[in-house]
Design a protein around this motif. Structure first.
Motif, PDB file in Angstrom:
ATOM      1  N   VAL A 150      40.305  47.611  38.932  1.00 54.88           N
ATOM      2  CA  VAL A 150      40.952  48.038  40.182  1.00 54.88           C
ATOM      3  C   VAL A 150      41.710  46.888  40.822  1.00 54.88           C
ATOM      4  CG1 VAL A 150      39.304  49.869  40.625  1.00 54.88           C
ATOM      5  CG2 VAL A 150      38.858  47.575  41.524  1.00 54.88           C
ATOM      6  N   LYS A 201      38.456  43.806  28.759  1.00 58.71           N
ATOM      7  CA  LYS A 201      38.680  43.352  30.152  1.00 58.71           C
ATOM      8  C   LYS A 201      39.340  41.977  30.141  1.00 58.71           C
ATOM      9  CE  LYS A 201      38.334  42.715  34.557  1.00 58.71           C
ATOM     10  NZ  LYS A 201      39.148  43.454  35.525  1.00 58.71           N
ATOM     11  N   ASN A 205      43.504  40.899  31.420  1.00 54.24           N
ATOM     12  CA  ASN A 205      43.900  39.872  32.406  1.00 54.24           C
ATOM     13  C   ASN A 205      44.553  38.675  31.736  1.00 54.24           C
ATOM     14  OD1 ASN A 205      43.197  41.423  34.549  1.00 54.24           O
ATOM     15  ND2 ASN A 205      41.287  40.372  34.991  1.00 54.24           N
ATOM     16  N   ARG A 208      48.155  39.369  31.135  1.00 54.68           N
ATOM     17  CA  ARG A 208      48.967  39.229  32.355  1.00 54.68           C
ATOM     18  C   ARG A 208      49.206  37.752  32.658  1.00 54.68           C
ATOM     19  NH1 ARG A 208      50.964  42.332  36.326  1.00 54.68           N
ATOM     20  NH2 ARG A 208      50.766  41.731  38.503  1.00 54.68           N
ATOM     21  N   GLN A 246      57.394  38.107  37.232  1.00 57.77           N
ATOM     22  CA  GLN A 246      58.040  37.291  38.259  1.00 57.77           C
ATOM     23  C   GLN A 246      57.438  35.882  38.354  1.00 57.77           C
ATOM     24  OE1 GLN A 246      60.727  38.598  40.261  1.00 57.77           O
ATOM     25  NE2 GLN A 246      60.542  39.865  38.429  1.00 57.77           N
ATOM     26  N   PHE A 316      46.924  34.569  48.289  1.00 60.22           N
ATOM     27  CA  PHE A 316      47.029  34.344  46.837  1.00 60.22           C
ATOM     28  C   PHE A 316      48.020  35.280  46.179  1.00 60.22           C
ATOM     29  CE2 PHE A 316      45.171  37.427  43.924  1.00 60.22           C
ATOM     30  CZ  PHE A 316      44.260  38.161  44.656  1.00 60.22           C
TER      31      PHE A 316
HETATM   32  N1  SAJ Z   1      51.591  36.953  39.925  1.00 65.72           N
HETATM   33  C1  SAJ Z   1      52.786  36.275  39.641  1.00 65.72           C
HETATM   34  N2  SAJ Z   1      53.807  36.953  39.049  1.00 65.72           N
HETATM   35  C2  SAJ Z   1      53.697  38.277  38.717  1.00 65.72           C
HETATM   36  C3  SAJ Z   1      52.472  38.952  39.007  1.00 65.72           C
HETATM   37  C4  SAJ Z   1      51.441  38.271  39.613  1.00 65.72           C
HETATM   38  O1  SAJ Z   1      52.930  35.085  39.931  1.00 65.72           O
HETATM   39  O2  SAJ Z   1      54.658  38.837  38.197  1.00 65.72           O
HETATM   40  C5  SAJ Z   1      50.484  36.231  40.553  1.00 65.72           C
HETATM   41  C6  SAJ Z   1      50.095  36.797  41.904  1.00 65.72           C
HETATM   42  O3  SAJ Z   1      50.884  36.228  42.932  1.00 65.72           O
HETATM   43  C7  SAJ Z   1      48.637  36.361  42.010  1.00 65.72           C
HETATM   44  C8  SAJ Z   1      48.153  36.395  40.564  1.00 65.72           C
HETATM   45  O4  SAJ Z   1      49.322  36.370  39.759  1.00 65.72           O
HETATM   46  O5  SAJ Z   1      48.567  35.035  42.481  1.00 65.72           O
HETATM   47  C9  SAJ Z   1      47.303  37.611  40.216  1.00 65.72           C
HETATM   48  O6  SAJ Z   1      47.907  38.708  40.785  1.00 65.72           O
HETATM   49  P1  SAJ Z   1      47.740  40.202  40.157  1.00 65.72           P
HETATM   50  O7  SAJ Z   1      48.906  40.970  40.638  1.00 65.72           O
HETATM   51  O8  SAJ Z   1      47.543  40.122  38.698  1.00 65.72           O
HETATM   52  O9  SAJ Z   1      46.479  40.851  40.832  1.00 65.72           O
HETATM   53  P2  SAJ Z   1      44.911  40.656  40.904  1.00 65.72           P
HETATM   54  O10 SAJ Z   1      44.457  39.353  40.368  1.00 65.72           O
HETATM   55  O11 SAJ Z   1      44.568  40.997  42.319  1.00 65.72           O
HETATM   56  O12 SAJ Z   1      44.349  41.862  39.961  1.00 65.72           O
HETATM   57  C10 SAJ Z   1      44.288  41.743  38.575  1.00 65.72           C
HETATM   58  C11 SAJ Z   1      44.715  43.081  37.966  1.00 65.72           C
HETATM   59  N3  SAJ Z   1      44.786  42.937  36.531  1.00 65.72           N
HETATM   60  C12 SAJ Z   1      45.933  43.305  35.875  1.00 65.72           C
HETATM   61  O13 SAJ Z   1      46.928  43.688  36.490  1.00 65.72           O
HETATM   62  C13 SAJ Z   1      45.903  43.227  34.391  1.00 65.72           C
HETATM   63  C14 SAJ Z   1      43.690  44.149  38.314  1.00 65.72           C
HETATM   64  O14 SAJ Z   1      44.003  45.355  37.659  1.00 65.72           O
HETATM   65  C15 SAJ Z   1      42.310  43.686  37.880  1.00 65.72           C
HETATM   66  O15 SAJ Z   1      41.311  44.669  38.148  1.00 65.72           O
HETATM   67  C16 SAJ Z   1      41.967  42.423  38.637  1.00 65.72           C
HETATM   68  O16 SAJ Z   1      42.925  41.410  38.238  1.00 65.72           O
HETATM   69  C17 SAJ Z   1      40.547  42.027  38.270  1.00 65.72           C
HETATM   70  O17 SAJ Z   1      39.666  42.315  39.110  1.00 65.72           O
HETATM   71  O18 SAJ Z   1      40.325  41.587  37.149  1.00 65.72           O
END
Ligand code: SAJ
Length: 401
Positions: A150, A201, A205, A208, A246, A316
């Motif tokens: 989530v 899991k 992540n 990403r 991004q 963050f």
């Molecule tokens: N970020 C970037 N560029 C991007 C996307 C994100 O710099 O294009 C940065 C964000 O600013 C942030 C970090 O990455 O600092 C993480 O952001 P996020 O958008 O990945 O969000 P989280 O960490 O809140 O949630 C993630 C999500 N995982 C994925 O999208 C694969 C969420 O679905 C997971 O449940 C969560 O980690 C988790 O709990 O593991």
């Protein structure tokens, strides 16, 4: 109660509330007495839309109550933190102690499910822990792993609608866990084994993190190549099968920045891209701090006076108030190290006051500053005006059209 939920954090509490809303009696367990008392008053200790109402309803209807110790139930969910020790070694001690607390309560036919992000093999380790103490339960209880995915800020919706990956230690465990989640999850339930679910899991992540590292690397290259990285990525993404993420000021939060280390710790020789991506994303924050300081010095040389510098964003990620593990906060702390504070205006629209930094309203900061560094793409930073003859460092793409 039917269900015991161990760990009442930003995943455990929403999950407990949702299950209780479905008319199942849930007993929540947390080591923090304040958390327990807050929940038993029908209130919440975390920020999450729609959660407060769900918890107060479940508590007043008598379907949810909390304590610091577990009670006998039929299904036990482990949703406690799995932090890191300082040398990037995973720490599953909370999962272990939660499991040890319920071992005496387990009986034939019970279900035990771990949701905490864990190193591959953790579910099997906990199974052996249970069987060591209670050999008569061998093959008589159901044991599975089911990670959550989530997005903080959208938890109550995603807990119900997201697909789930459910990995049992054997088929009957997988099936039993599927029956459990079917009660409140409308997303698809994908069956697999425990190890695969654990790795899934981490891989989600890590993928990403690697993709973000690619975008951050492009921003470093474009800075040297005198190319606008936002324009470049926007054009590359016009390709039907390209989706570059991004650039930012680094990767924050306790998920994307942490989960890859579970893989690197276990498979260091094989996970080279995953490890390098972590290095690139960590380096980006350092690079942003250095960029701000060097821009400040260049201004001083050119104009014969110290510039006023606006630092926009501490959270963050965009449009949330969570500063935990925030690269923007790290950058501000680092930049302030080498300067007296009156040169800087710090802006974070999502929080009222910060006990470390004095916060300024964005309009004042932008008006007064000579140099404006945008660290987080909060919506409040998207339409800044009167920027001409200001030096802009847009690390987050807030200004890109
Ligand atoms: N970020 C970037 N560029 C991007 C996307 C994100 O710099 O294009 C940065 C964000 O600013 C942030 C970090 O990455 O600092 C993480 O952001 P996020 O958008 O990945 O969000 P989280 O960490 O809140 O949630 C993630 C999500 N995982 C994925 O999208 C694969 C969420 O679905 C997971 O449940 C969560 O980690 C988790 O709990 O593991």
């Amino acid at each position: 109660p039917e269900v015991v939920m161990i760990g009442l954090g930003y995943i455990g509490l929403p999950t407990a509330a949702l299950i209780a809303q479905g008319g199942t009696k849930v007993h929540g367990v947390d080591i923090n007495q304040n958390v327990v008392d807050t929940i038993n008053r029908g209130e919440i200790h975390i920020v999450e839309p729609d959660l407060g109402e769900a918890v107060s309803q479940a508590v007043s209807n008598g379907f949810l109550k909390a304590s610091t110790e577990p009670v006998i139930a039929n299904t036990y969910l482990i949703v406690v933190p799995t932090p890191f020790k300082n040398n990037h070694e995973p720490d599953i001690s909370y999962v272990e102690s939660a499991t040890k607390n319920i071992i005496p309560l387990l009986k034939k036919g019970d279900t035990y499910i771990i949701e905490s992000t864990s190193p591959v093999g953790t579910t099997e380790k906990m199974m052996n822990l249970i069987y060591e103490e209670r050999p008569e339960l061998k093959g008589a209880i159901f044991i599975a792993y089911c990670p959550e995915r989530v997005l903080p800020g959208n938890v109550m919706y995603e807990l119900v609608n997201n697909d789930r990956v459910i990995g049992g230690i054997d088929d009957k465990s997988t099936k039993k866990a599927v029956d459990f989640y079917r009660k409140y999850v409308t997303g698809e339930l994908h069956e697999t084994n425990a190890r695969t679910a654990e790795m899934c899991k981490l891989v989600e992540n890590s993928s990403r993190d690697v993709q973000i590292a690619f975008a951050n690397e492009l921003s470093l290259i474009c800075d040297k190549a005198d190319i606008d990285v936002w324009e470049l990525i926007n054009l590359a993404n016009k390709h039907p099968r390209v989706n570059i993420l991004q650039p930012g000021c680094g990767v924050g939060g306790h998920c994307i920045a942490v989960d890859p280390y579970f893989i690197v710790a276990e498979y260091p020789m094989e996970s080279r891209i995953i490890g390098k991506a972590r290095e690139v994303n960590n380096y980006k924050s350092f690079w942003c701090a250095e960029k701000i300081v060097s821009t400040k010095l260049e201004f001083e040389l050119r104009h014969g006076r110290k510039p006023k510098v606006a630092l926009l964003g501490l959270a963050f990620k965009p449009n949330i108030d969570d500063l935990r593990e925030s690269p923007a906060k790290y950058i501000v702390q680092r930049v302030l190290q080498d300067a007296n504070n009156e040169d800087y205006y710090i802006v974070e629209p999502n929080i009222d006051d910060h006990n470390v930094f004095k916060l300024t309203d964005v309009s004042v900061a932008v008006k007064e500053a000579d140099v404006i560094a945008i660290l987080v793409a909060h919506k409040e930073f998207k339409n800044l005006n009167e920027l001409d003859n200001k030096v802009i460092l847009d690390f987050s793409g807030a200004l890109k059209k």
